[in-house]
Scaffold this motif. Structure first.
Motif, PDB file in Angstrom:
ATOM      1  N   VAL A   1      -8.120  15.168  -1.097  1.00 25.67           N
ATOM      2  CA  VAL A   1      -6.609  15.722  -0.727  1.00 25.67           C
ATOM      3  C   VAL A   1      -5.565  15.128  -1.296  1.00 25.67           C
ATOM      4  O   VAL A   1      -5.280  13.885  -0.919  1.00 25.67           O
ATOM      5  N   GLY A   2      -4.530  15.907  -1.961  1.00 26.45           N
ATOM      6  CA  GLY A   2      -3.488  14.979  -2.607  1.00 26.45           C
ATOM      7  C   GLY A   2      -3.602  13.846  -3.453  1.00 26.45           C
ATOM      8  O   GLY A   2      -2.745  12.988  -3.552  1.00 26.45           O
ATOM      9  N   VAL A   3      -4.770  14.156  -4.154  1.00 27.15           N
ATOM     10  CA  VAL A   3      -5.157  13.002  -5.238  1.00 27.15           C
ATOM     11  C   VAL A   3      -4.920  13.719  -6.671  1.00 27.15           C
ATOM     12  O   VAL A   3      -5.167  14.800  -6.779  1.00 27.15           O
TER      13      VAL A   3
ATOM     14  N   ILE B   1       0.854  -1.055  -0.049  1.00 32.09           N
ATOM     15  CA  ILE B   1       0.178  -0.129   0.033  1.00 32.09           C
ATOM     16  C   ILE B   1       0.708   1.250  -0.084  1.00 32.09           C
ATOM     17  O   ILE B   1       0.562   2.312  -0.781  1.00 32.09           O
ATOM     18  N   GLY B   2       2.162   1.156   0.555  1.00 29.66           N
ATOM     19  CA  GLY B   2       2.787   2.318   0.814  1.00 29.66           C
ATOM     20  C   GLY B   2       3.592   2.731  -0.425  1.00 29.66           C
ATOM     21  O   GLY B   2       4.243   3.780  -0.842  1.00 29.66           O
ATOM     22  N   GLU B   3       3.557   1.820  -1.647  1.00 37.68           N
ATOM     23  CA  GLU B   3       4.186   2.007  -2.777  1.00 37.68           C
ATOM     24  C   GLU B   3       3.271   3.051  -3.739  1.00 37.68           C
ATOM     25  O   GLU B   3       3.687   3.204  -4.927  1.00 37.68           O
ATOM     26  N   LEU B   4       2.083   2.923  -3.382  1.00 38.94           N
ATOM     27  CA  LEU B   4       1.014   3.826  -4.441  1.00 38.94           C
ATOM     28  C   LEU B   4       1.304   5.335  -4.205  1.00 38.94           C
ATOM     29  O   LEU B   4       1.850   5.901  -3.000  1.00 38.94           O
ATOM     30  N   SER B   5       0.811   5.978  -5.103  1.00 35.62           N
ATOM     31  CA  SER B   5       0.621   7.548  -5.180  1.00 35.62           C
ATOM     32  C   SER B   5      -0.736   7.741  -4.380  1.00 35.62           C
ATOM     33  O   SER B   5      -1.344   6.938  -3.800  1.00 35.62           O
ATOM     34  N   GLY B   6      -0.687   8.871  -3.867  1.00 37.38           N
ATOM     35  CA  GLY B   6      -1.988   9.603  -2.974  1.00 37.38           C
ATOM     36  C   GLY B   6      -3.223   9.324  -3.586  1.00 37.38           C
ATOM     37  O   GLY B   6      -4.021   8.720  -2.903  1.00 37.38           O
ATOM     38  N   GLY B   7      -3.314   9.513  -4.840  1.00 43.79           N
ATOM     39  CA  GLY B   7      -4.447   9.101  -5.600  1.00 43.79           C
ATOM     40  C   GLY B   7      -5.089   7.646  -5.440  1.00 43.79           C
ATOM     41  O   GLY B   7      -6.107   7.346  -5.556  1.00 43.79           O
ATOM     42  N   GLN B   8      -3.703   6.936  -5.650  1.00 37.40           N
ATOM     43  CA  GLN B   8      -4.063   5.263  -5.865  1.00 37.40           C
ATOM     44  C   GLN B   8      -4.544   4.852  -4.388  1.00 37.40           C
ATOM     45  O   GLN B   8      -5.410   3.972  -4.338  1.00 37.40           O
TER      46      GLN B   8
END
Length: 246
Positions: free
Chosen positions: A167-169, A136-143
């Motif tokens: 926010v942040g997506v 989960i930590g490897e994803l972007s904010g939107g993901q």
């Protein structure tokens, strides 16, 4: 005629003696897509968490589907702010979504193959099926936000509470999330969203709760989005409101 999904009566919340939410009373109908708006420090997230009984209330009652939160907890899905989540926790995307099925499992039962298939369908719905084995930590904010929406979908809830989901997506993720939220309300689900961008409120919601510690206004977007009403909540920030066409 829509049924009442949420009833809030004289809700008060304070932190260290400072009142953050003052005497809010309102009723939200089933199938509504409701935005909670207001300036920074207005108590938007506090109000959302207090409704869900995630933080203590000084005073006031909240009923969901005519019952207490405790009685209908399984019918409620909550997506917290991204900064409230430990993104370093070592969990894969599919397993994070599978957590959404847990409230409906019988005591001491583990998710079945059918549950895992359902979790994957929820990932497909948010366009994240190709990332199911990622941490989960490897994803972007939107993901990440899409994954947590998929977790909420996996719960098969009747009410969805989202705290600042945009926010942040990225734009694509925001559009995907809004589309799904509207589909949920089209099917009679009730969705409540803490939101900060007034320029999109008219496109995203059919009802608005305008807060500044106390309830300034609540109703149809066209009713709340009046310059004199917005000014009462935003006060010194009103020049900015004019720039976005309020």
């Amino acid at each position: 005629m829509k049924n009442t999904a949420i009833s809030v009566n004289d809700l008060h919340v304070s932190y260290y003696g400072n009142e953050a939410v003052k005497g809010v009373s309102l009723s939200i109908k089933s199938g509504d897509l409701v935005g909670i708006i207001g300036p920074n420090g207005a108590g938007k997230s506090t109000f959302l968490k207090a409704m869900l009984n995630l933080i203590p209330r000084d005073k006031g009652d909240v009923e969901v589907l005519g019952k207490s939160i405790k009685e209908v907890r399984k019918k409620i899905a909550y997506v917290p702010q991204r900064n409230d989540i430990d993104w370093d926790f070592p969990i894969r995307v599919l397993d994070a979504v599978l957590l959404g099925t847990f409230p409906n499992l019988k005591l001491f039962k583990r998710p079945t193959k059918k549950d895992k298939e359902w979790a994957m369908k929820c990932l497909e719905r948010v366009g994240m099926e190709d990332f199911s084995k990622r941490q989960i930590g490897e994803l972007s904010g939107g993901q990440q936000q899409r994954v947590f929406l998929a977790r909420a979908l996996a719960q098969k809830a009747e009410l969805f509470f989202l705290d600042e989901p945009f926010v942040g997506v990225d734009v694509s993720s925001e559009e995907t999330i809004v589309k799904i939220l509207k589909e949920l309300t089209d099917h009679g689900k009730t969705v409540i969203v803490v939101h900060h961008d007034l320029s999109k409120a008219n496109d995203y919601f059919n009802q608005l709760i305008l807060l500044n510690k106390e309830l300034i206004s609540f109703g149809e977007v066209s009713e709340v989005f009046q310059s004199d009403i917005i000014e009462r909540a935003y006060k010194g920030q009103f020049a900015f409101m004019k720039e976005i066409g309020v």
